[in-house]
Design a protein around this motif. Sequence first.
Motif, PDB file in Angstrom:
ATOM      1  N   ALA A 121      16.194  12.344  37.425  1.00  0.00           N
ATOM      2  CA  ALA A 121      15.625  13.547  36.810  1.00  0.00           C
ATOM      3  C   ALA A 121      16.653  14.241  35.922  1.00  0.00           C
ATOM      4  CB  ALA A 121      15.121  14.497  37.898  1.00  0.00           C
ATOM      5  N   ILE A 122      17.901  14.295  36.392  1.00  0.00           N
ATOM      6  CA  ILE A 122      18.967  14.859  35.562  1.00  0.00           C
ATOM      7  C   ILE A 122      19.153  14.015  34.301  1.00  0.00           C
ATOM      8  CG2 ILE A 122      21.433  15.372  35.446  1.00  0.00           C
ATOM      9  CD1 ILE A 122      21.320  15.833  38.502  1.00  0.00           C
ATOM     10  N   GLY A 123      19.183  12.706  34.486  1.00  0.00           N
ATOM     11  CA  GLY A 123      19.372  11.804  33.357  1.00  0.00           C
ATOM     12  C   GLY A 123      18.277  11.935  32.320  1.00  0.00           C
ATOM     13  N   ARG A 124      17.048  12.113  32.743  1.00  0.00           N
ATOM     14  CA  ARG A 124      15.935  12.245  31.804  1.00  0.00           C
ATOM     15  C   ARG A 124      16.106  13.476  30.917  1.00  0.00           C
ATOM     16  NH1 ARG A 124      10.278  12.162  34.536  1.00  0.00           N
ATOM     17  NH2 ARG A 124       9.663  11.862  32.336  1.00  0.00           N
ATOM     18  N   VAL A 125      16.532  14.581  31.517  1.00  0.00           N
ATOM     19  CA  VAL A 125      16.772  15.789  30.721  1.00  0.00           C
ATOM     20  C   VAL A 125      17.918  15.562  29.746  1.00  0.00           C
ATOM     21  CG1 VAL A 125      17.461  18.209  30.805  1.00  0.00           C
ATOM     22  CG2 VAL A 125      15.867  17.317  32.507  1.00  0.00           C
ATOM     23  N   GLN A 126      19.000  14.980  30.242  1.00  0.00           N
ATOM     24  CA  GLN A 126      20.167  14.759  29.383  1.00  0.00           C
ATOM     25  C   GLN A 126      19.843  13.823  28.224  1.00  0.00           C
ATOM     26  OE1 GLN A 126      24.084  15.055  30.483  1.00  0.00           O
ATOM     27  NE2 GLN A 126      23.286  17.065  31.068  1.00  0.00           N
ATOM     28  N   LEU A 127      18.987  12.855  28.470  1.00  0.00           N
ATOM     29  CA  LEU A 127      18.618  11.910  27.425  1.00  0.00           C
ATOM     30  C   LEU A 127      17.956  12.628  26.243  1.00  0.00           C
ATOM     31  CD1 LEU A 127      18.530   8.935  26.598  1.00  0.00           C
ATOM     32  CD2 LEU A 127      16.377   8.722  27.861  1.00  0.00           C
ATOM     33  N   THR A 128      17.197  13.675  26.515  1.00  0.00           N
ATOM     34  CA  THR A 128      16.550  14.424  25.431  1.00  0.00           C
ATOM     35  C   THR A 128      17.559  15.187  24.591  1.00  0.00           C
ATOM     36  OG1 THR A 128      16.178  16.474  26.700  1.00  0.00           O
ATOM     37  CG2 THR A 128      14.507  14.731  26.879  1.00  0.00           C
ATOM     38  N   LYS A 129      18.749  15.409  25.122  1.00  0.00           N
ATOM     39  CA  LYS A 129      19.791  16.168  24.419  1.00  0.00           C
ATOM     40  C   LYS A 129      20.822  15.269  23.746  1.00  0.00           C
ATOM     41  CE  LYS A 129      19.441  19.894  27.869  1.00  0.00           C
ATOM     42  NZ  LYS A 129      20.187  20.731  28.852  1.00  0.00           N
ATOM     43  N   LEU A 130      20.766  13.975  24.031  1.00  0.00           N
ATOM     44  CA  LEU A 130      21.823  13.067  23.602  1.00  0.00           C
ATOM     45  C   LEU A 130      22.002  13.033  22.090  1.00  0.00           C
ATOM     46  CD1 LEU A 130      23.941  10.922  24.335  1.00  0.00           C
ATOM     47  CD2 LEU A 130      22.109   9.207  24.227  1.00  0.00           C
ATOM     48  N   ALA A 131      20.923  12.973  21.335  1.00  0.00           N
ATOM     49  CA  ALA A 131      21.047  12.871  19.876  1.00  0.00           C
ATOM     50  C   ALA A 131      21.760  14.090  19.303  1.00  0.00           C
ATOM     51  CB  ALA A 131      19.671  12.709  19.244  1.00  0.00           C
ATOM     52  N   GLY A 132      21.385  15.278  19.743  1.00  0.00           N
ATOM     53  CA  GLY A 132      22.042  16.493  19.266  1.00  0.00           C
ATOM     54  C   GLY A 132      23.495  16.564  19.678  1.00  0.00           C
ATOM     55  N   TRP A 133      23.772  16.202  20.922  1.00  0.00           N
ATOM     56  CA  TRP A 133      25.154  16.208  21.385  1.00  0.00           C
ATOM     57  C   TRP A 133      26.006  15.194  20.621  1.00  0.00           C
ATOM     58  CZ3 TRP A 133      23.980  16.180  27.371  1.00  0.00           C
ATOM     59  CH2 TRP A 133      23.675  17.486  27.784  1.00  0.00           C
ATOM     60  N   THR A 134      25.426  14.018  20.330  1.00  0.00           N
ATOM     61  CA  THR A 134      26.164  12.995  19.605  1.00  0.00           C
ATOM     62  C   THR A 134      26.518  13.487  18.201  1.00  0.00           C
ATOM     63  OG1 THR A 134      25.096  11.214  20.846  1.00  0.00           O
ATOM     64  CG2 THR A 134      26.089  10.624  18.734  1.00  0.00           C
ATOM     65  N   ALA A 135      25.556  14.109  17.533  1.00  0.00           N
ATOM     66  CA  ALA A 135      25.820  14.645  16.194  1.00  0.00           C
ATOM     67  C   ALA A 135      26.922  15.692  16.230  1.00  0.00           C
ATOM     68  CB  ALA A 135      24.538  15.237  15.608  1.00  0.00           C
ATOM     69  N   LYS A 136      26.944  16.509  17.284  1.00  0.00           N
ATOM     70  CA  LYS A 136      27.989  17.538  17.402  1.00  0.00           C
ATOM     71  C   LYS A 136      29.348  16.896  17.679  1.00  0.00           C
ATOM     72  CE  LYS A 136      29.120  21.949  17.496  1.00  0.00           C
ATOM     73  NZ  LYS A 136      30.574  21.885  17.673  1.00  0.00           N
ATOM     74  N   ARG A 137      29.385  15.881  18.512  1.00  0.00           N
ATOM     75  CA  ARG A 137      30.648  15.174  18.738  1.00  0.00           C
ATOM     76  C   ARG A 137      31.176  14.587  17.427  1.00  0.00           C
ATOM     77  NH1 ARG A 137      32.185  13.537  23.968  1.00  0.00           N
ATOM     78  NH2 ARG A 137      30.798  14.275  25.618  1.00  0.00           N
ATOM     79  N   GLN A 138      30.273  13.988  16.657  1.00  0.00           N
ATOM     80  CA  GLN A 138      30.689  13.384  15.393  1.00  0.00           C
ATOM     81  C   GLN A 138      31.181  14.449  14.417  1.00  0.00           C
ATOM     82  OE1 GLN A 138      26.951  11.421  14.790  1.00  0.00           O
ATOM     83  NE2 GLN A 138      27.699   9.430  15.506  1.00  0.00           N
ATOM     84  N   ALA A 139      30.522  15.607  14.384  1.00  0.00           N
ATOM     85  CA  ALA A 139      30.967  16.695  13.524  1.00  0.00           C
ATOM     86  C   ALA A 139      32.318  17.238  13.977  1.00  0.00           C
ATOM     87  CB  ALA A 139      29.919  17.810  13.505  1.00  0.00           C
TER      88      ALA A 139
END
Length: 358
Positions: free
Chosen positions: A230-248
């Motif tokens: 259940a935690i992983g499912r929520v985090q998966l929805t945030k992954l794309a945004g977090w990845t873009a922020k890491r790259q920035a």
Amino acid sequence: MIPAARPLIGDEERAAVDRVMRSGMLAQGPEVAAFEQEFSALVDGRHCIAVNSGTSALHMSMLAVGIGAGDEVIVPSFSFAATANAVQLAGATAVFADIETDYFSLDPAAVEAAITPRTKAIMPVHLYGHPADLVALEEIAKRHGLLLIEDAAQAHAAAVNGKPVGTWSDAASFSFYPTKNMTSGEGGMVTTASDEVARQMRLLRNQGMEKRYANEIFGFNTRMTDIHAAIGRVQLTKLAGWTAKRQANAAFLSESIEGAITPPIAPWATHVFHQYTIRVVDHDRDRFAEELAARGVGSGVYYPTPIHRLPSFGLDLELPGTELAASQVLSLPIYPTLSDAELETIASAVNEVAKAGS
């Protein structure tokens, strides 16, 4: 102090855990199945099998593809010990090949030189979130009739030529440890295109049974709980945004840091920056880290001792790229909740320490 890592757990994750707790279904159940289905979107629809840790994912994947006694698997020594431990735990032998020091991944030429009649597989590690040279390694594996297995523990959503990691190999393993780019609290995922490998994985994680009490093989209990899923499912929805922020964040640091070698990105690679790892060349790396800490910037060394030199292996090998990396690497904070002020503090601290000649 700006910590080296900062796990990101919010209200949505807490609500998901509470939902599962209220349901009374705590062990592997509908949340795990949903997590597997949703994660498959990251890997072009491949089978996804959730387990209780990244290490279990590596170990189970070895067994599921048929690696065992008498086999050799070529791995890097510059990685977390779990990479090689999984090979040994499967009854096979980890054979260490050197890395290239731009991207800290297996050197295809070193892999080719390490192949013997006992070699069964090549297992690159997508270290720090930068993918290994899968085009070259895939070609070597095909030419020699070898399995290709990816250790993608640090590389959720990374890609080579636009093709996601986790889709190049016979099996790939991801980790959901708390400091990874996404977490389930603890957990792992194996991805594969093979129906048979997927079935073996499901048997292995569940005491060797697909049907209750009809145990087909000797298996383990490496199931993921519905709480973790259940935690992983929520985090998966945030992954794309977090990845873009890491790259920035990485782009800002690379533009701002002058006192160390910043991490390059291969033209064919999508780097997801699990770690932002500089190379400290003209200074003592450990002293450099101490001086950063004195300026309020945490850091980490991943990994100070190559696996082949750990007491569990104790091998005397000539791996110059590996030894050089272990003496130079220093990972700076890169997580997506860093503020602009914190990023400026990190860059300024690195430049100050370098200029001071630490």
